[in-house]
Design a protein around this motif. Structure first.
Motif, PDB file in Angstrom:
ATOM      1  N   TYR A 282     -18.200 -40.042  13.363  1.00 39.88           N
ATOM      2  CA  TYR A 282     -17.756 -39.862  14.754  1.00 39.88           C
ATOM      3  C   TYR A 282     -17.874 -38.402  15.183  1.00 39.88           C
ATOM      4  CZ  TYR A 282     -16.034 -44.600  14.327  1.00 39.88           C
ATOM      5  OH  TYR A 282     -15.962 -45.943  14.139  1.00 39.88           O
ATOM      6  N   MET A 372     -19.685 -47.775  16.935  1.00 40.70           N
ATOM      7  CA  MET A 372     -18.841 -47.895  18.125  1.00 40.70           C
ATOM      8  C   MET A 372     -18.466 -49.335  18.445  1.00 40.70           C
ATOM      9  SD  MET A 372     -18.345 -44.815  19.017  1.00 40.70           S
ATOM     10  CE  MET A 372     -17.623 -44.938  20.639  1.00 40.70           C
ATOM     11  N   MET A 376     -15.450 -50.499  20.967  1.00 35.62           N
ATOM     12  CA  MET A 376     -15.831 -50.968  22.298  1.00 35.62           C
ATOM     13  C   MET A 376     -15.352 -52.402  22.534  1.00 35.62           C
ATOM     14  SD  MET A 376     -17.223 -48.296  23.394  1.00 35.62           S
ATOM     15  CE  MET A 376     -18.362 -48.344  24.745  1.00 35.62           C
ATOM     16  N   GLY A 383     -20.915 -52.635  21.150  1.00 29.32           N
ATOM     17  CA  GLY A 383     -21.625 -51.450  20.662  1.00 29.32           C
ATOM     18  C   GLY A 383     -22.823 -51.077  21.517  1.00 29.32           C
ATOM     19  N   VAL A 386     -22.825 -48.560  24.615  1.00 34.44           N
ATOM     20  CA  VAL A 386     -22.760 -47.105  24.495  1.00 34.44           C
ATOM     21  C   VAL A 386     -23.931 -46.427  25.202  1.00 34.44           C
ATOM     22  CG1 VAL A 386     -22.770 -45.187  22.867  1.00 34.44           C
ATOM     23  CG2 VAL A 386     -21.428 -47.206  22.366  1.00 34.44           C
TER      24      VAL A 386
END
Lengths: 700, 72
Positions: A282, A372, A376, A383, A386
């Protein structure tokens, strides 16, 4: 001209092959009736003749799982389609032959001349897989051509194969005897459609819902036949796939020799350990985002300044050298600035898509989706949302088009709905001028610049509202649709610069043509509204002002006349008309005009404000606007008009409001109706209004 | 009976079947077939998707997708 369709698994190198074959000779259109990009292009064969290529969306089988994958079955089975191909080239990843050959076997059984383009043989080599192409060709009764789409080798052989395949009408045995699955049904369908082969007839029943070209009464009839013979789509699909994979395994085994080296791309393993790490993963993603935005703003600025000056110069030139009159004004004050307002965004948009393309090409973006997805999902996105959300920070239009890869309709609608909350590049000039006005240029702890933090705060605010709204929509929208994630994490590779360049070109073109025409049209409408007005006051602006104001310099007099004219123009009348509504937010009619003109593009705010406060034509000078705005007095309080309360109220309004006609037009097109764009307009306006109200009342 | 979601890091298992007919077709198309050996490589944080090595390529699946795969 021979029409060739390119088909293949995602990551098989299909798009690279398309780019190698067509180069700059490609264009993006739409498949008729569906909003799916159709990339087509032309390639020269042996100097004189050309072939037309169509790049179809990457898919693992002809049974689609997302909107764009449906195109494959619809094009390949519709003989009356204007782009119905003469030849199909299936691009196959040699290092993963069996999985890739599933799609090949399905497509080949549709009966079109089909060529197997064997790509990534170097990867297969490294994995210890030797492929006997002659044998492969015999086993699948199709021409096999070895290519390398990355470097562009084998293209001539492929072109030759295409030319000779066109005549080969392939009356060959299907690889899989599909008729055995449902003999009576296929028989019955063939009685009504005698020209359909077994597999084509079978597909009509199997993909009845996904095939869009059949007329409703035909569909009804087929549905009846399906019910009559108790046709179970799912079980049969599964049976077919299992059988096909068994046949493929058997056949391919005869053409392969696998040595015992079990190859692992150790670089990919090492990079994944870092890029998907629960902390570093991240951190790296955030750092990359941060770097991208830093770079975009730093690199785009000189280009944007150049464009700005260029269009200013053009305007001035036209003004001076064209005969005076309406036409002169229209061109110099309406069309040229309108065009400039479109072109000025290109540097930022091109740069952002340059970075996104690099991240996608290298394989990193798949890891971002992977990292993600879970987060999400909690907010009703997934994902794959994004990429659109990040793109939304350049421009919502290409961002909304990028949602087509999301296979769940619900996730896609939510992503489309919330993407315009992301602060796009048109909002930046508005933030810049207002922040300069109401936030002191000071450092706290000697480290954080207050103005910089305020700017970041605006971006963050938009992002937070996006995910919050997504969360609410997730709770409201009910659907029992299945959503799949299942995604290949490709190995890391250095980007192919040709592909990157073509992506940037394509996205920038999309912006110019989609947003550009609307921005330009609205600019002209707004110019008319601002240049004409009802009644005496507008007509005689010059004499009235000259009478009232004396002792002004020539330039100040011109400015005063321009301001007076704007006040009494149609735009001014509209501004005054909405004043009661925006009064609680702290805005007056002058800001009202700016809000209206912002519908062309938000950054028009700055120019409008400059004209209203009669800064004159060279309003690009930020210092001048700033000092004018600071000096503006609020008639109700006697204090300065642009208090922090008003400044923040306005900024918050711009963060949330849907002030972009082009975005609404794209949402209309992508969702095929007015329901979503209208909801979006109402919702975003309400959020903007209420937030601005709260901010203003709280701060003042 | 175990599912692919229960594999530990680096552990391998052989696919025996599917417990969810909605997903089985798509999984098979991606190369996950009965008899196929798969290896759990790594997972995204917060119970996110998992990455499996299938026939030499990396396939990432959500937990509910991995749970649909029965293994031995």
């Amino acid at each position: 001209m021979i029409k060739v369709a390119l088909v293949g698994n995602p990551n098989s190198g299909k798009s690279s092959l398309f780019n190698q074959l067509t180069g700059l000779n490609q264009k993006v259109g739409n498949f008729p009736g569906v909003t799916v990009d159709m990339k087509s292009g032309e390639a020269k064969v042996s100097g004189t003749s050309t072939i037309q290529l169509i790049d179809l969306p990457g898919t693992y089988s002809i049974y689609p799982r997302s909107l764009d994958e449906r195109v494959v079955i619809n094009l390949l089975t519709d003989e009356n389609h204007k782009d119905y191909p003469d030849v199909v080239v299936v691009v196959v990843d040699a290092s993963n032959l069996n999985r890739n050959l599933l799609l090949f076997s399905e497509v080949a059984d549709l009966g079109l001349p089909t060529i197997l383009a064997l790509n990534m043989v170097d990867m297969a080599d490294k994995a210890g897989i030797q492929i006997n192409t002659k044998k492969l060709s015999d086993l699948y009764s199709s021409p096999v051509v070895t290519i390398n789409a990355r470097v562009g080798s084998g293209l001539d052989e492929l072109k030759n194969a295409i030319i000779s395949a066109k005549d080969l009408k392939q009356p060959r045995e299907p690889l899989y005897p599909v008729k055995e699955l449902a003999p009576e049904l296929v028989q019955k369908l063939q009685e009504r459609y005698p020209e359909k082969s077994d597999y084509r007839a079978y597909q009509m029943a199997q993909q009845l819902n996904d095939i869009s070209y059949l007329p409703p009464d035909e569909k009804e009839w087929i549905a009846g036949v399906k019910a009559e013979y108790d046709f179970h789509d799912k079980q049969l699909k599964e049976q077919e796939t299992l059988d096909r994979l068994a046949i493929i395994k058997d056949k391919t085994g005869k053409a392969l020799s696998v040595s015992e080296v079990s190859f692992r791309d150790s670089m990919t393993d090492r990079l994944d350990r870092v890029f998907t790490h629960k902390v570093y993963g991240y951190a790296i993603f955030l750092a990359i985002l941060f770097l991208i935005f830093q770079t975009i703003f730093a690199w785009a600025e000189p280009f944007m300044d150049m464009i700005d000056e260029g269009f200013g110069w053009m305007s001035g030139w036209v003004h001076r050298y064209l005969p005076e009159g309406i036409l002169n004004d229209l061109v110099a004050e309406g069309i040229i600035p309108g065009l400039g307002g479109v072109i000025i965004f290109i540097p930022q948009i091109a740069l952002l898509f340059l970075f996104i393309a690099i991240l996608e090409e290298s394989g990193y973006m798949a890891r971002v989706v992977f990292l993600m997805d879970r987060i999400m999902i909690k907010f009703g996105l997934n994902g794959k949302s994004v990429v659109p959300l990040i793109s939304g920070m350049a421009c919502a239009i290409p961002a909304i088009m990028a949602t087509r890869t999301i296979d769940s309709w619900k996730d896609r609608v939510i992503t489309i709905f919330v993407t315009p909350f992301m602060s796009c590049s048109a909002r930046l000039p508005v933030y810049a001028i207002l922040i300069a006005l109401v936030v002191p240029d000071e450092y706290i702890f000697g480290l954080f610049n207050l103005q910089g933090m305020a700017l970041m705060g605006m971006y963050l605010l938009g992002f937070l509202m996006a995910i919050l709204s997504a969360y609410v929509m997730k709770k409201l929208l009910k659907t029992d649709e299945k959503s799949y994630f299942m995604m290949e994490l490709p190995i890391y590779r250095s980007p192919r610069w040709g592909n990157v360049g073509l992506t940037v070109l394509e996205k920038s073109k999309t912006f110019v043509f989609e947003a550009g025409k609307i921005i330009l049209a609205i600019s002209i409408v707004l110019w008319v509204l601002a240049s004409y007005g009802p009644g005496e006051n507008f007509e005689n602006a010059e004499s009235i002002v000259r009478e009232q104001e004396t002792g002004l310099t020539a330039k100040a007099m011109d400015d005063a006349i321009a301001a007076y004219q704007l006040e009494h123009s149609y735009a001014g009348v509209m501004g005054k008309w909405i004043e009661p509504v925006i009064k609680p937010l702290g805005y007056d009619w002058k800001i009202g005009i700016a809000l209206i003109t912002s519908f062309a593009a938000r950054e028009v705010f700055v120019g409008t404000i400059a004209t209203i406060y009669s800064v004159g034509s060279d309003f690009e000078d930020e210092g001048t606007i700033k000092s004018r705005l600071s000096a503006e007095i609020n008639p109700d309080t006697g204090g300065p008009m642009y208090t922090p309360a008003l400044g923040f109220s306005l900024m918050v309004f711009y963060v949330f409001a849907m002030q972009c006609m082009s975005t609404l037009a794209v949402v209309y097109r992508e969702t095929k109706g007015w329901k979503w764009p209208m909801l979006q307009l109402a919702y975003m306006t309400a959020v903007a209004y209420l937030s601005a109200f709260v901010v203003y009342q709280w701060l003042s | 009976m175990r599912t692919a979601a229960q594999l530990r890091h680096g552990e391998r298992g052989t696919v025996t079947g599917f417990s969810n007919s909605e997903m089985s077709l798509k999984l098979m198309e991606m190369g996950v077939l009965p008899g196929q050996e798969i290896e759990f490589k790594f997972a995204a944080p917060f119970n996110g998707p998992r990455c499996f090595l299938v026939r030499g390529y990396q396939l990432s699946l959500r937990i509910n997708e991995a749970e649909a795969i029965s293994i031995d």
